[in-house]
Design a protein around this motif. Structure first.
Motif, PDB file in Angstrom:
ATOM      1  N   LYS A   1       0.800  -1.229   0.000  1.00 40.04           N
ATOM      2  CA  LYS A   1       0.000   0.000   0.000  1.00 40.04           C
ATOM      3  C   LYS A   1       0.832   1.279   0.000  1.00 40.04           C
TER       4      LYS A   1
ATOM      5  N   CYS B   1      -0.360  11.185 -10.988  1.00 46.17           N
ATOM      6  CA  CYS B   1      -0.879   9.859 -10.640  1.00 46.17           C
ATOM      7  C   CYS B   1      -2.349   9.893 -10.258  1.00 46.17           C
TER       8      CYS B   1
ATOM      9  N   TYR C   1      -5.774   6.778  -9.204  1.00 49.06           N
ATOM     10  CA  TYR C   1      -6.116   5.427  -8.787  1.00 49.06           C
ATOM     11  C   TYR C   1      -7.201   4.847  -9.679  1.00 49.06           C
TER      12      TYR C   1
ATOM     13  N   TRP D   1      -8.918   7.343 -14.436  1.00 49.84           N
ATOM     14  CA  TRP D   1      -8.202   7.623 -13.192  1.00 49.84           C
ATOM     15  C   TRP D   1      -9.077   8.412 -12.233  1.00 49.84           C
TER      16      TRP D   1
ATOM     17  N   ILE E   1      -1.148   4.168  -1.386  1.00 55.74           N
ATOM     18  CA  ILE E   1      -2.321   3.800  -2.172  1.00 55.74           C
ATOM     19  C   ILE E   1      -3.474   3.667  -1.192  1.00 55.74           C
TER      20      ILE E   1
ATOM     21  N   THR F   1      -6.769   4.241  -2.144  1.00 52.86           N
ATOM     22  CA  THR F   1      -8.002   3.944  -2.868  1.00 52.86           C
ATOM     23  C   THR F   1      -7.761   2.742  -3.767  1.00 52.86           C
TER      24      THR F   1
ATOM     25  N   SER G   1      -4.691  -0.153  -7.211  1.00 53.03           N
ATOM     26  CA  SER G   1      -3.865   0.180  -8.368  1.00 53.03           C
ATOM     27  C   SER G   1      -3.534   1.663  -8.397  1.00 53.03           C
ATOM     28  N   LEU G   2      -2.332   1.939  -8.857  1.00 53.76           N
ATOM     29  CA  LEU G   2      -1.840   3.300  -9.029  1.00 53.76           C
ATOM     30  C   LEU G   2      -1.400   3.439 -10.474  1.00 53.76           C
TER      31      LEU G   2
ATOM     32  N   ARG H   1       0.134  -2.405  -9.503  1.00 52.80           N
ATOM     33  CA  ARG H   1      -1.043  -3.110  -9.026  1.00 52.80           C
ATOM     34  C   ARG H   1      -0.688  -3.979  -7.823  1.00 52.80           C
TER      35      ARG H   1
END
Length: 110
Positions: free
Chosen positions: A28, A50, A52, A58, A79, A81, A84-85, A107
């Motif tokens: 995370k 970036c 999520y 996104w 991370i 939310t 995946s970023l 991910r």
């Protein structure tokens, strides 16, 4: 879209100047290292762009200033939310490195 699978606390192999490293076992929090096109052309500042979620939609998009280190640029992000970023990079003059339109993705496998 490039997806990278790596072990916690170890940088991935470089994909076009980008490496990622989970900072904890749950994945995370991740450190992103950049020495790609913008770094190679002498950018005075690099921002991590970036968001999520889905690679085509996104959420919670941010531009985060990266820290210059001896061999590139680095930033650690959480991370908060989903799992995946999605990210790409821009410099202070609004030049972009988006992996030829594919961006990058990190991910967390469940």
């Amino acid at each position: 879209m490039n997806t990278i699978k790596i072990k916690p606390h170890t940088y991935s192999h470089s994909i076009r100047g980008v490496k990622v490293k989970p900072m904890a076992d749950d994945g995370k929090e991740v450190s992103i290292f950049y020495d790609g096109l913008l770094a190679k052309t002498g950018a005075g500042q690099v921002f991590l762009h970036c968001g999520y979620g889905d690679k085509n939609d996104w959420e919670k998009v941010n531009d985060i200033e990266m820290k210059q280190v001896s061999d590139g640029w680095e930033k650690t992000v959480s991370i908060n939310t989903g799992n995946s970023l999605n990210f790409c990079f821009k410099d202070g003059s609004d030049n972009w490195d988006n992996n030829n339109g594919d961006n990058w993705a990190y991910r967390i496998s469940c």
